[in-house]
Motif scaffolding. Structure first.
Motif, PDB file in Angstrom:
ATOM      1  N   TYR A  68     103.731 -10.349  79.766  1.00 38.80           N
ATOM      2  CA  TYR A  68     102.387 -10.889  79.825  1.00 38.80           C
ATOM      3  C   TYR A  68     102.419 -12.313  80.385  1.00 38.80           C
ATOM      4  N   THR A  69     101.339 -12.717  81.010  1.00 39.67           N
ATOM      5  CA  THR A  69     101.283 -14.074  81.550  1.00 39.67           C
ATOM      6  C   THR A  69     101.537 -15.115  80.448  1.00 39.67           C
ATOM      7  N   THR A  98     108.385 -11.061  75.574  1.00 38.27           N
ATOM      8  CA  THR A  98     107.209 -11.198  74.723  1.00 38.27           C
ATOM      9  C   THR A  98     107.208 -12.598  74.116  1.00 38.27           C
ATOM     10  N   ASP A  99     106.036 -13.199  74.071  1.00 38.01           N
ATOM     11  CA  ASP A  99     105.898 -14.526  73.464  1.00 38.01           C
ATOM     12  C   ASP A  99     105.891 -14.367  71.941  1.00 38.01           C
ATOM     13  N   ALA A 100     106.975 -14.825  71.308  1.00 36.31           N
ATOM     14  CA  ALA A 100     107.123 -14.635  69.856  1.00 36.31           C
ATOM     15  C   ALA A 100     106.393 -15.702  69.052  1.00 36.31           C
ATOM     16  N   SER A 101     105.798 -16.671  69.760  1.00 38.97           N
ATOM     17  CA  SER A 101     105.131 -17.746  69.012  1.00 38.97           C
ATOM     18  C   SER A 101     103.707 -17.359  68.632  1.00 38.97           C
ATOM     19  N   GLU A 123      98.408 -10.408  68.466  1.00 42.33           N
ATOM     20  CA  GLU A 123      98.447 -10.786  69.884  1.00 42.33           C
ATOM     21  C   GLU A 123      99.743 -10.301  70.527  1.00 42.33           C
ATOM     22  N   ARG A 124     100.800 -10.520  69.804  1.00 42.66           N
ATOM     23  CA  ARG A 124     102.122 -10.160  70.293  1.00 42.66           C
ATOM     24  C   ARG A 124     102.188  -8.659  70.600  1.00 42.66           C
ATOM     25  N   PRO A 131     108.801 -10.372  61.109  1.00 44.63           N
ATOM     26  CA  PRO A 131     110.071  -9.868  61.642  1.00 44.63           C
ATOM     27  C   PRO A 131     109.912  -9.338  63.068  1.00 44.63           C
ATOM     28  N   PHE A 132     110.975  -9.450  63.849  1.00 47.60           N
ATOM     29  CA  PHE A 132     110.954  -8.894  65.203  1.00 47.60           C
ATOM     30  C   PHE A 132     111.392  -7.441  65.142  1.00 47.60           C
TER      31      PHE A 132
END
Ligand code: GTP
Ligand code: MG
Length: 221
Positions: free
Chosen positions: A13-14, A92-95, A100-101, A137-138
């Motif tokens: 994603y952007t 993927t942006d984990a923040s 959203e993620r 958790p991821f």
């Protein structure tokens, strides 16, 4: 493709940190900015993995959902790169929070399918771990990194190495002096581990993928 070097496309994603990752891994100096669509055309760089194998790494335009219909076609054409990639690195942006993620990850995976790249080996990478919310958790099997600090990128390179080396075979090749030109081809299409010039020709110990195995099998000793 002609060079026989494997390639990996960095997708996501952007704003996920794709260009930052390519910069960190290859010092490519590509524009990375906190704005949408900082990348509008693909950029490819050569990268040497810990094993010494080389790979081409391509940055791509960021994915997005609810894209205006008239832009979809333009976007898809820039994503043609995906078709030529051997592997996919999905960032993927984990923040961001888990909704959203997951939403963005789903959009990305959907687009990969639509582009006909659903079967390609994919590394799932969670980026921005330096600012990630630790209580979520991821998913299992993902690689956690910070493209900005470089944290975790060594593990990513090692995973890439595993992908690239699968299906490879180490071969001992003897190229007679009369066919010396083949030595250059071997250097180009395989990973040469040792090369020694003997009376009967160049004795080469090289790691060969399926294609190189076929091409240079006749020199095997
Ligand atoms: N804290 C933190 N910020 C990061 C990290 N990686 C990228 N960023 C920031 O996230 C923003 C977006 O990074 P880019 O590399 O431009 O993202 P991109 O995925 O290439 O974005 P598009 O080209 O728009 O698709 C920039 O402000 C980066 O500095 C990271 O590991 N940690
Ligand atoms: Mg970018």
């Amino acid at each position: 493709m002609r060079s026989g070097i494997k390639s990996a496309a960095i997708i996501g994603y952007t704003n996920a940190g794709k260009s930052t990752l390519l910069n960190t891994l290859t010092d490519a100096g590509i524009l990375a900015e906190d704005k949408l669509f900082a990348t509008l055309d693909p950029t490819t760089r050569r990268l040497t993995l810990p094993s010494g194998a080389e790979i081409l790494l391509t940055d791509t335009v960021g994915f997005i959902d609810r894209l205006p219909t008239h832009l979809v076609k333009a976007f898809k054409s820039t994503l043609e790169e995906l078709k030529y990639a051997d592997y996919i690195i999905n960032i993927t942006d984990a923040s961001e929070d888990i909704e959203e993620r997951e939403r963005k990850r789903a959009v990305t995976l959907q687009l990969v399918q639509e582009l006909g790249a659903g079967e390609k080996p994919m590394l799932e990478v969670f980026n921005k771990c330096d600012i990630a919310l630790r209580d979520i958790p991821f998913p299992k099997g993902t690689i956690e990194i910070s493209a900005k600090s470089g944290e975790g990128t060594q593990a990513l390179l090692e995973k890439l190495d595993e992908l690239v080396s699968s299906g490879k075979k180490k071969m001992r090749l003897l190229v007679p002096h009369s066919e010396a030109g083949a030595v250059t081809d071997i250097y180009r299409l395989a990973t040469v581990l040792e090369c020694e010039y003997t009376d009967s020709g160049a004795l080469i110990y090289a790691e060969c993928d399926a294609r190189a195995q076929g091409t240079f099998g006749k020199y095997e000793v």
